[in-house]
Motif scaffolding. Structure first.
Motif, PDB file in Angstrom:
ATOM      1  N   ASP A   9      52.158  50.200  43.435  1.00  0.00           N
ATOM      2  CA  ASP A   9      52.390  50.505  41.884  1.00  0.00           C
ATOM      3  C   ASP A   9      51.959  49.472  41.148  1.00  0.00           C
ATOM      4  O   ASP A   9      51.490  49.368  39.759  1.00  0.00           O
ATOM      5  N   ASP A  10      52.310  48.208  41.677  1.00  0.00           N
ATOM      6  CA  ASP A  10      52.576  47.014  40.720  1.00  0.00           C
ATOM      7  C   ASP A  10      51.268  46.288  40.478  1.00  0.00           C
ATOM      8  O   ASP A  10      50.868  45.388  39.914  1.00  0.00           O
ATOM      9  N   ILE A  11      50.235  46.517  41.411  1.00  0.00           N
ATOM     10  CA  ILE A  11      48.968  45.930  41.449  1.00  0.00           C
ATOM     11  C   ILE A  11      48.232  46.194  40.227  1.00  0.00           C
ATOM     12  O   ILE A  11      47.940  47.384  39.905  1.00  0.00           O
ATOM     13  N   PRO A  12      47.841  45.277  39.579  1.00  0.00           N
ATOM     14  CA  PRO A  12      47.282  45.203  38.243  1.00  0.00           C
ATOM     15  C   PRO A  12      45.877  45.253  38.216  1.00  0.00           C
ATOM     16  O   PRO A  12      44.955  44.496  37.842  1.00  0.00           O
ATOM     17  N   LEU A  13      45.377  46.712  38.500  1.00  0.00           N
ATOM     18  CA  LEU A  13      43.917  47.011  38.591  1.00  0.00           C
ATOM     19  C   LEU A  13      43.355  46.872  37.275  1.00  0.00           C
ATOM     20  O   LEU A  13      41.969  46.185  37.269  1.00  0.00           O
ATOM     21  N   LYS A  14      43.728  46.857  36.124  1.00  0.00           N
ATOM     22  CA  LYS A  14      43.035  47.029  34.858  1.00  0.00           C
ATOM     23  C   LYS A  14      42.701  45.642  34.587  1.00  0.00           C
ATOM     24  O   LYS A  14      41.729  45.273  34.242  1.00  0.00           O
ATOM     25  N   GLN A  15      43.688  44.648  35.016  1.00  0.00           N
ATOM     26  CA  GLN A  15      43.600  43.245  34.746  1.00  0.00           C
ATOM     27  C   GLN A  15      42.449  42.427  35.694  1.00  0.00           C
ATOM     28  O   GLN A  15      41.675  41.707  35.418  1.00  0.00           O
ATOM     29  N   LEU A  16      42.786  43.141  36.985  1.00  0.00           N
ATOM     30  CA  LEU A  16      41.770  42.630  37.978  1.00  0.00           C
ATOM     31  C   LEU A  16      40.180  42.862  37.745  1.00  0.00           C
ATOM     32  O   LEU A  16      39.372  42.236  38.014  1.00  0.00           O
ATOM     33  N   LYS A  17      40.103  44.177  37.036  1.00  0.00           N
ATOM     34  CA  LYS A  17      38.830  44.522  36.734  1.00  0.00           C
ATOM     35  C   LYS A  17      38.202  43.476  35.889  1.00  0.00           C
ATOM     36  O   LYS A  17      36.832  43.433  35.861  1.00  0.00           O
ATOM     37  N   GLU A  24      41.510  52.806  44.042  1.00  0.00           N
ATOM     38  CA  GLU A  24      40.880  52.305  43.027  1.00  0.00           C
ATOM     39  C   GLU A  24      40.497  50.865  43.467  1.00  0.00           C
ATOM     40  O   GLU A  24      39.729  50.400  42.708  1.00  0.00           O
ATOM     41  N   LEU A  25      41.534  50.321  44.338  1.00  0.00           N
ATOM     42  CA  LEU A  25      41.303  48.927  44.547  1.00  0.00           C
ATOM     43  C   LEU A  25      39.950  48.744  45.010  1.00  0.00           C
ATOM     44  O   LEU A  25      39.256  47.505  44.816  1.00  0.00           O
ATOM     45  N   CYS A  26      39.359  49.382  45.816  1.00  0.00           N
ATOM     46  CA  CYS A  26      38.232  49.354  46.527  1.00  0.00           C
ATOM     47  C   CYS A  26      37.086  49.397  45.683  1.00  0.00           C
ATOM     48  O   CYS A  26      35.852  48.372  45.618  1.00  0.00           O
ATOM     49  N   SER A  27      37.006  50.352  44.726  1.00  0.00           N
ATOM     50  CA  SER A  27      36.030  50.262  43.690  1.00  0.00           C
ATOM     51  C   SER A  27      36.085  49.223  42.544  1.00  0.00           C
ATOM     52  O   SER A  27      35.106  48.856  42.094  1.00  0.00           O
ATOM     53  N   THR A  28      37.304  48.790  42.493  1.00  0.00           N
ATOM     54  CA  THR A  28      37.570  47.624  41.358  1.00  0.00           C
ATOM     55  C   THR A  28      36.791  46.265  41.849  1.00  0.00           C
ATOM     56  O   THR A  28      36.551  45.515  40.731  1.00  0.00           O
ATOM     57  N   LEU A  29      37.115  46.112  43.178  1.00  0.00           N
ATOM     58  CA  LEU A  29      36.626  44.684  43.684  1.00  0.00           C
ATOM     59  C   LEU A  29      35.481  44.721  44.614  1.00  0.00           C
ATOM     60  O   LEU A  29      35.549  44.479  45.753  1.00  0.00           O
ATOM     61  N   PRO A  30      34.262  45.331  44.170  1.00  0.00           N
ATOM     62  CA  PRO A  30      33.144  45.529  45.081  1.00  0.00           C
ATOM     63  C   PRO A  30      32.607  43.939  45.602  1.00  0.00           C
ATOM     64  O   PRO A  30      31.886  44.033  46.721  1.00  0.00           O
TER      65      PRO A  30
END
Length: 313
Positions: free
Chosen positions: A32-40, A61-67
């Motif tokens: 839950d701590d993985i910052p998906l919004k910032q990674l995008k 969502e990690l896989c679609s965030t980091l194509p």
């Protein structure tokens, strides 16, 4: 360093991001701590290091965030499963899963066609996967591991998809057979209902003449005690018909008498010279009627009168 909540701001991530590589290892991160919004917001991350954290599951969502991800290090975590859509990482070439708690790999793992390096050691994986993976003690073995494990999972995916297709086909066939059975049952019920109504109709037809016969018999027994007769339905119908015909003849006879009386009254009036003549006395019809009476009716009446007198004498 991350804040006490183990979350990262965009500024902190940018400080850790260099040449397409982002290192978030040793950060006590959970899934839950993985910052998906910032990674995008970071453009084209090619390498992500999440090793040595306490991640037990990854967000889908990690896989679609980091194509554009090429290298992913998830070693030394608490992972029990990988995202089912990990196959979306089409550009992934290196994946480190050392030292987790994985018991199996998702079917989409077989879609990682670009994967050339894989380490799955120290995971309680199935015997089939461990057999294909080998020892992975050097780069050559890890490359072999990647090829063989991806091939195995691709075969598993094809096999399971075939089973699913067969199951869907069986379910559709069963549903179709059930629908046909229900249709046949409805048709059978309709036929039974139709036959039931037909039998009821035949019974009513059979009981109706008996009922009529009983009515006629009861009338005969009640009304003929004094020697009277009871007309059959046919006789009654004939009487009604003859009675109607007699009424018509009577009406015609009365009309003829009325017409004759009217004509004779007009004739008598027109022949009486003491009364002023009416216009109707001069019409061709009236004149023709008068001539007919003078020439035919009066002589006939005179002849009948003379004959009657002779007969009386």
């Amino acid at each position: 360093m991350p804040s006490s909540s183990t979350s990262f701001s965009l500024k902190e991530l940018k400080e850790k991001f260099e040449d397409g590589e982002l290192d978030l290892s040793l950060s006590s991160l959970t899934g839950d701590d993985i910052p998906l919004k910032q990674l995008k917001q970071l453009k084209k991350i090619q390498s992500l290091d999440l090793s040595n954290n306490v991640i037990s599951s990854l967000p889908v969502e990690l896989c679609s965030t980091l194509p554009h991800l090429i290298k992913l290090d998830l070693s030394k975590n608490l992972l029990t499963a990988l995202p089912g859509n990990i196959g979306e990482l089409k550009n992934l070439k290196s994946l480190d899963l050392l030292g987790n708690r994985l018991t199996t790999l998702p079917e989409s793992f077989g879609d990682l066609s670009s994967l050339v390096w894989l380490d799955v050691r120290d995971n309680p994986l199935s015997a089939a996967i461990l057999k294909e993976a080998g020892d992975c003690l050097d780069d050559r073995q890890c490359k072999t591991c990647a090829i063989r494990v991806v091939g195995l999972m691709s075969s598993v995916h094809v096999h399971r998809e075939k089973i699913r297709v067969e199951e869907r086909a069986n379910q559709e066939a069963e549903a179709k057979a059930k629908a046909e059975e229900e249709k046949a049952e409805r048709k059978r019920q309709k036929q039974l209902e139709k036959e039931r109504r037909r039998q009821e109709y035949l019974l009513q037809r059979q009981h109706k003449p008996e009922s009529e016969g009983q009515n006629i018999t009861s009338i005969s027994a009640g009304d003929c005690k004094d020697g009277g007769t009871v007309d059959s339905p046919k006789t009654t119908t004939e009487r009604k018909s003859s009675g109607g015909f007699g009424s018509v003849l009577m009406l015609i006879f009365l009309f003829a008498i009325f017409t004759a009386a009217l004509v004779y009254a007009a004739y008598y009036y027109c022949e009486n010279d003491s009364k002023p003549p009416l216009p109707i006395c001069r019409t061709p019809v009236t004149l023709a009627v008068r001539d007919y009476i003078n020439n035919n009716v009066k002589p006939l009446i005179a002849a009948l009168t003379n004959g009657f007198h002779r007969t009386a004498d």
